[in-house]
Design a protein around this motif. Sequence first.
Motif, PDB file in Angstrom:
ATOM      1  N   ALA A  78       0.825  -1.209   0.000  1.00  0.00           N
ATOM      2  CA  ALA A  78       0.000   0.000   0.000  1.00  0.00           C
ATOM      3  C   ALA A  78       0.859   1.259   0.000  1.00  0.00           C
ATOM      4  N   ILE A  79       1.937   1.252   0.781  1.00  0.00           N
ATOM      5  CA  ILE A  79       2.834   2.415   0.814  1.00  0.00           C
ATOM      6  C   ILE A  79       3.433   2.634  -0.576  1.00  0.00           C
ATOM      7  N   ALA A  80       3.894   1.547  -1.189  1.00  0.00           N
ATOM      8  CA  ALA A  80       4.480   1.649  -2.530  1.00  0.00           C
ATOM      9  C   ALA A  80       3.461   2.229  -3.514  1.00  0.00           C
ATOM     10  N   ASN A  81       2.226   1.785  -3.407  1.00  0.00           N
ATOM     11  CA  ASN A  81       1.170   2.244  -4.314  1.00  0.00           C
ATOM     12  C   ASN A  81       0.869   3.729  -4.090  1.00  0.00           C
ATOM     13  N   VAL A  82       0.813   4.131  -2.835  1.00  0.00           N
ATOM     14  CA  VAL A  82       0.468   5.512  -2.490  1.00  0.00           C
ATOM     15  C   VAL A  82       1.604   6.468  -2.884  1.00  0.00           C
ATOM     16  N   LEU A  83       2.851   5.995  -2.730  1.00  0.00           N
ATOM     17  CA  LEU A  83       3.989   6.876  -3.033  1.00  0.00           C
ATOM     18  C   LEU A  83       4.500   6.689  -4.464  1.00  0.00           C
ATOM     19  N   GLY A  84       3.941   5.735  -5.190  1.00  0.00           N
ATOM     20  CA  GLY A  84       4.421   5.484  -6.550  1.00  0.00           C
ATOM     21  C   GLY A  84       5.814   4.883  -6.565  1.00  0.00           C
ATOM     22  N   LEU A  85       6.114   4.024  -5.601  1.00  0.00           N
ATOM     23  CA  LEU A  85       7.433   3.387  -5.518  1.00  0.00           C
ATOM     24  C   LEU A  85       7.321   1.907  -5.870  1.00  0.00           C
ATOM     25  N   ALA A  86       8.474   1.304  -6.188  1.00  0.00           N
ATOM     26  CA  ALA A  86       8.512  -0.158  -6.318  1.00  0.00           C
ATOM     27  C   ALA A  86       8.484  -0.765  -4.922  1.00  0.00           C
ATOM     28  N   ASN A  87       7.915  -1.950  -4.811  1.00  0.00           N
ATOM     29  CA  ASN A  87       7.852  -2.606  -3.491  1.00  0.00           C
ATOM     30  C   ASN A  87       9.223  -2.677  -2.822  1.00  0.00           C
ATOM     31  N   HIS A  88      10.278  -2.921  -3.602  1.00  0.00           N
ATOM     32  CA  HIS A  88      11.593  -3.102  -2.974  1.00  0.00           C
ATOM     33  C   HIS A  88      12.166  -1.806  -2.408  1.00  0.00           C
TER      34      HIS A  88
END
Length: 764
Positions: free
Chosen positions: A199-209
């Motif tokens: 969810a954090i990755a999705n909200v910030l537009g980051l890759a999971n890693h």
Amino acid sequence: MKRIDAALHTTGEAQFVDDVPPPADMLHAAVFGSPVAHGTILMLDTSAARATDGVVAVLTAADIPGENQIGSIIQDEPLLADGAVHYIGQPVAVVVAESSEIARKGAHRIKIDIEKRPVITDPREAFAQGEIIGTPRTFVLGDVEAAWAKCDLVLEGRCDIGGQEHVYLETQRARAVPLEGGVVRVYASTQSPYAGQKAIANVLGLANHNVEVDVKRLGGGFGGKEDQATAWSCLVALAAWHTGKPVELVLRRDEDLRMTGKRHPYSSDFKIGVMRDGMIRAYEAKHYQNAGAAADLSTAVMERTLFHSTNSYFIPHVKAFAASCRTNLPPNTAFRGFGGPQGMFVIESAIAKAAEALGMPREAIQRKNLLEDGDLFPYGQRVERGEATRTWDEAAAAYDLPGLRQRIDAFNAAHFETKKGFAVMPICFGISFTTTFMNQASALVHVYTDGSVSVTTGGIEMGQGLTTNLTSIAAQAFGIRPERIKVESTNTTRVANMSPSAASATTLLNGNAMMIAIEQIMDRLKTFAAGEIHVPDPAKITLDDEAVLYDGSETGWTWARLVQTAYLNRIGLSAHGFFATPDIYFDKKKETGRPFAYHIYGTAITEVTLDCLRGVYDIESVKIVHDLGRSINKLVDLGQVEGGLAQGLGWMTVEDLQYNDEGRLLSGALATYKVPDAYFMPDDLQVRFLEDAEEPLGPYGSKAVGEPPLMYGIGVFFALRHAMRAFRGAVDLAFTAPLTPERVLMGLHPEGVEAPPVAFGAEG
Ligand code: MTE
Ligand code: LUZ
Ligand code: MOS
């Protein structure tokens, strides 16, 4: 072995998210929640908050760089409200400041103008208006329509079941630390680190890693942090992303109560068809689940209500319908039992109604219809190694069930305003995530050259004793002392893609994954040792209390020497293990399959004393026969049984969530929301564990224990009902839970509590 955390907890040394000394420049966040349960945002003015001395940033939906979406099963939940609000307390903005006091002061200065829209708090009303989440589902066995005509008696009724607040001691919280290169690390109090990471990755537009979530332990989760810890992790990560500083958010108790979802209230209709001899021939249930304003885990919870809609009974003709209904309450979520308890309450209510109509003891009908091996559940799975009758009969014999009825009848004949009641409550709970793919786990095991061991799994310690279980299992699997084992924090960079710690399956899944990793290391070490010790068969090498044995005899080698020598000979001392529960599947189109690896059974007998003039009551005793399989740690498991029971008793009796028509939580403090305390618990609480019940799939024969005992608590409702009917059999008592002392009093005296109920001595 004692619980591994006991000393740390007792001395206060155990660290939770906000106990770790903060970095010098850490900021604090506070959440501004919607003051209105449903409406369109016309104006949002954060300027006064921004102008507050010490406020660093005020963030709204517009400040989200990625997607404003945290819904897990269904993507219907914004992190921050955008345009509309759907429940009181829904996060609208987050204020970041030098202290939490300043952040809250800033939040108070936010102005919002909302055009109000109609508020729905009742699931049946939501259903009537088409406010349905996902699709309603129906489980069918046999043919109820054809069966009704063949029943001697058909009865109908309605249940209204309350929700439940988790009251984890540690409220929701998270701390985000920005690292180099746009990476963020979040220390969270969550049952689902991977859900947070995604969810954090999705909200910030980051890759999971580029997102790391780390969890040391939880001060309780109880399902309330399976999905609902995610939002707070996302908010601190967002704040850290904007400010470039570490940010912490700790909800105050009143904020947590208001903003987070709870156990789902249900309103259900039932219809039961019985024969004169007490056989149940047909059963139909319609469940209207109060989901709150977003899907969260509601559709999965609803599914488990269907799975447990016939509890421990075989009924040849069943139709169970359920719909998840959208209302303007905080999104309701997982809570120990996950929809199962609601399904079981309804069938138990139907049996009570049938027993009363037939003039039979309730327990006679229950016993007659218990599941036997080979019986079909209404979802196509057959009973294998069932223990419904075994636990029932053992409880009846050990706790003298026939004598109990006689004793209570005699007491009630001799007393007017005080009545006793009892109930037997069998339970049957399926073990596995009902979503099959979630039944997988990984573990990472390192052996260091001094013989010490480091273990990381995807499992979360939330007070249930996972760390203690894993330590015991690892020590046994290696053949070394438990002091050699260290269970590390749960971290998404060490174990990837973990399922939440939930469904009572954490030790089953993660314990097995860890054992698979240990087996790999042991296989390497044994092959190596066979060469060093000059023995032919590596498989005959074992370790016992750190001594290396061949075919059971001493070799002179120790664990420490073996590890050190293996290292010098370049033998790998680390491994990654993966486990997936075998032989489970489910076809959602046909609503049949084998969703559960096994079932947990048990029986509780509850006795109460009721003051029929005041409505107050005492739980005298709860006596349980429970199946743990072969327990890894009996004290840990006993704690789970007693704790689960306490939560079940509270849910059925004193825990009364009240919302008004505007969707405002009235029981919004622990002064108005009562939970059972030590005095409320039965004076006489006995738990016997079933013998010879090893589970081949569980680590060392163990069985899951976390959730099932909660459902023993349902018995107290029917014990109280028994006592109420002994006082006044003629009044029509509702199946409305919780059965608070107020509800008991009004149920016994529907004509008004001031009028004398009956002529003294007229009943008994
Ligand atoms: N026990 C404690 N002390 N704290 C908790 O948060 N959660 C319960 C149960 N027992 C909980 C607990 C719930 S809802 C579940 S699903 C299981 O523990 C999760 O742990 P397990 O899978 O290891 O049983
Ligand atoms: N969570 C989940 C659960 O996602 N699926 C389940 O089947 C379940 N069961 C119990 C508790 N949590
Ligand atoms: Mo428990 S409701 O599976 O977290």
